[in-house]
Write a protein that holds these residues in place. Sequence first.
Motif, PDB file in Angstrom:
ATOM      1  N   ASP A 186       7.126   8.608   4.065  1.00 56.50           N
ATOM      2  CA  ASP A 186       7.655   9.607   4.992  1.00 56.50           C
ATOM      3  C   ASP A 186       6.825   9.756   6.264  1.00 56.50           C
ATOM      4  OD1 ASP A 186       5.448  10.869   3.925  1.00 56.50           O
ATOM      5  OD2 ASP A 186       6.552  12.550   3.083  1.00 56.50           O
ATOM      6  N   HIS A 187       5.714   9.017   6.362  1.00 59.25           N
ATOM      7  CA  HIS A 187       4.929   8.991   7.602  1.00 59.25           C
ATOM      8  C   HIS A 187       4.124   7.697   7.670  1.00 59.25           C
ATOM      9  CE1 HIS A 187       1.876  10.506   4.770  1.00 59.25           C
ATOM     10  NE2 HIS A 187       0.973  10.017   5.611  1.00 59.25           N
ATOM     11  N   THR A 188       3.816   7.260   8.863  1.00 62.41           N
ATOM     12  CA  THR A 188       3.026   6.049   9.070  1.00 62.41           C
ATOM     13  C   THR A 188       1.564   6.365   8.796  1.00 62.41           C
ATOM     14  OG1 THR A 188       4.575   5.198  10.702  1.00 62.41           O
ATOM     15  CG2 THR A 188       2.329   4.338  10.805  1.00 62.41           C
ATOM     16  N   GLY A 189       0.874   5.473   8.084  1.00 55.17           N
ATOM     17  CA  GLY A 189      -0.538   5.697   7.802  1.00 55.17           C
ATOM     18  C   GLY A 189      -1.083   4.714   6.793  1.00 55.17           C
ATOM     19  N   THR A 190      -2.316   4.961   6.379  1.00 58.35           N
ATOM     20  CA  THR A 190      -2.988   4.135   5.377  1.00 58.35           C
ATOM     21  C   THR A 190      -2.763   4.749   4.005  1.00 58.35           C
ATOM     22  OG1 THR A 190      -4.676   3.529   6.990  1.00 58.35           O
ATOM     23  CG2 THR A 190      -5.207   3.155   4.673  1.00 58.35           C
ATOM     24  N   PHE A 191      -2.353   3.914   3.059  1.00 53.24           N
ATOM     25  CA  PHE A 191      -2.061   4.375   1.713  1.00 53.24           C
ATOM     26  C   PHE A 191      -2.816   3.534   0.695  1.00 53.24           C
ATOM     27  CE2 PHE A 191       1.468   5.597   4.304  1.00 53.24           C
ATOM     28  CZ  PHE A 191       1.882   6.823   3.823  1.00 53.24           C
ATOM     29  N   ASN A 192      -3.205   4.136  -0.416  1.00 55.25           N
ATOM     30  CA  ASN A 192      -3.816   3.421  -1.538  1.00 55.25           C
ATOM     31  C   ASN A 192      -2.702   3.072  -2.516  1.00 55.25           C
ATOM     32  OD1 ASN A 192      -6.480   3.551  -0.644  1.00 55.25           O
ATOM     33  ND2 ASN A 192      -6.758   5.591  -1.489  1.00 55.25           N
ATOM     34  N   ILE A 193      -2.370   1.769  -2.568  1.00 54.33           N
ATOM     35  CA  ILE A 193      -1.303   1.288  -3.439  1.00 54.33           C
ATOM     36  C   ILE A 193      -1.929   0.720  -4.708  1.00 54.33           C
ATOM     37  CG2 ILE A 193       0.668  -0.281  -3.635  1.00 54.33           C
ATOM     38  CD1 ILE A 193       1.059   1.930  -1.540  1.00 54.33           C
ATOM     39  N   CYS A 194      -1.393   1.100  -5.852  1.00 51.64           N
ATOM     40  CA  CYS A 194      -1.953   0.723  -7.148  1.00 51.64           C
ATOM     41  C   CYS A 194      -2.076  -0.785  -7.318  1.00 51.64           C
ATOM     42  CB  CYS A 194      -1.077   1.293  -8.257  1.00 51.64           C
ATOM     43  SG  CYS A 194      -1.631   0.867  -9.917  1.00 51.64           S
ATOM     44  N   GLY A 195      -3.230  -1.233  -7.797  1.00 50.56           N
ATOM     45  CA  GLY A 195      -3.466  -2.637  -8.087  1.00 50.56           C
ATOM     46  C   GLY A 195      -3.492  -2.933  -9.579  1.00 50.56           C
ATOM     47  N   CYS A 196      -3.746  -1.901 -10.389  1.00 50.87           N
ATOM     48  CA  CYS A 196      -3.881  -2.121 -11.835  1.00 50.87           C
ATOM     49  C   CYS A 196      -2.553  -2.026 -12.571  1.00 50.87           C
ATOM     50  CB  CYS A 196      -4.889  -1.145 -12.432  1.00 50.87           C
ATOM     51  SG  CYS A 196      -4.329   0.573 -12.556  1.00 50.87           S
ATOM     52  N   LYS A 197      -1.535  -1.497 -11.917  1.00 54.50           N
ATOM     53  CA  LYS A 197      -0.177  -1.360 -12.473  1.00 54.50           C
ATOM     54  C   LYS A 197      -0.106  -0.358 -13.625  1.00 54.50           C
ATOM     55  CE  LYS A 197       0.514  -4.584  -9.531  1.00 54.50           C
ATOM     56  NZ  LYS A 197       0.871  -4.233  -8.177  1.00 54.50           N
TER      57      LYS A 197
END
Length: 125
Positions: free
Chosen positions: A99-110
């Motif tokens: 919902d907004h532009t920015g830096t996000f921490n996306i899950c790597g471990c699933k």
Amino acid sequence: MGRFGPCNGDVIAPADLSTRSEAVRPSTDEFSAGAGERRERMEGAMADEPVVAQTGPYQVELTEGKAYFYCRCGRSQKQPFCDGSHTGTGIEPMRFVVDHTGTFNICGCKQTDDEPFCDGSHLLL
């Protein structure tokens, strides 16, 4: 931790943050660095179980309103995004829009309970 805050684990940014909103197919060309290591981790996993791509989140820049496809199987060579490697696993990617532009921490471990965002679950692995 939350989807916008820092995570206590190692944060590794992928070398290639390019994404496509259309369906993509896995490449049969050369594998990227680390692919052999990912293949070794996958060999012991059942087809319908996600593979830990890395034990920390991917920190990525995302654009408001753009559709992304989060890799849920852990087999993609374009982590944290889908490249079609889930074919035959019974696991489908997750389409999401921020919902907004920015830096996000996306899950790597699933293992997160807040897909596709990191919730710190990698700290329990």
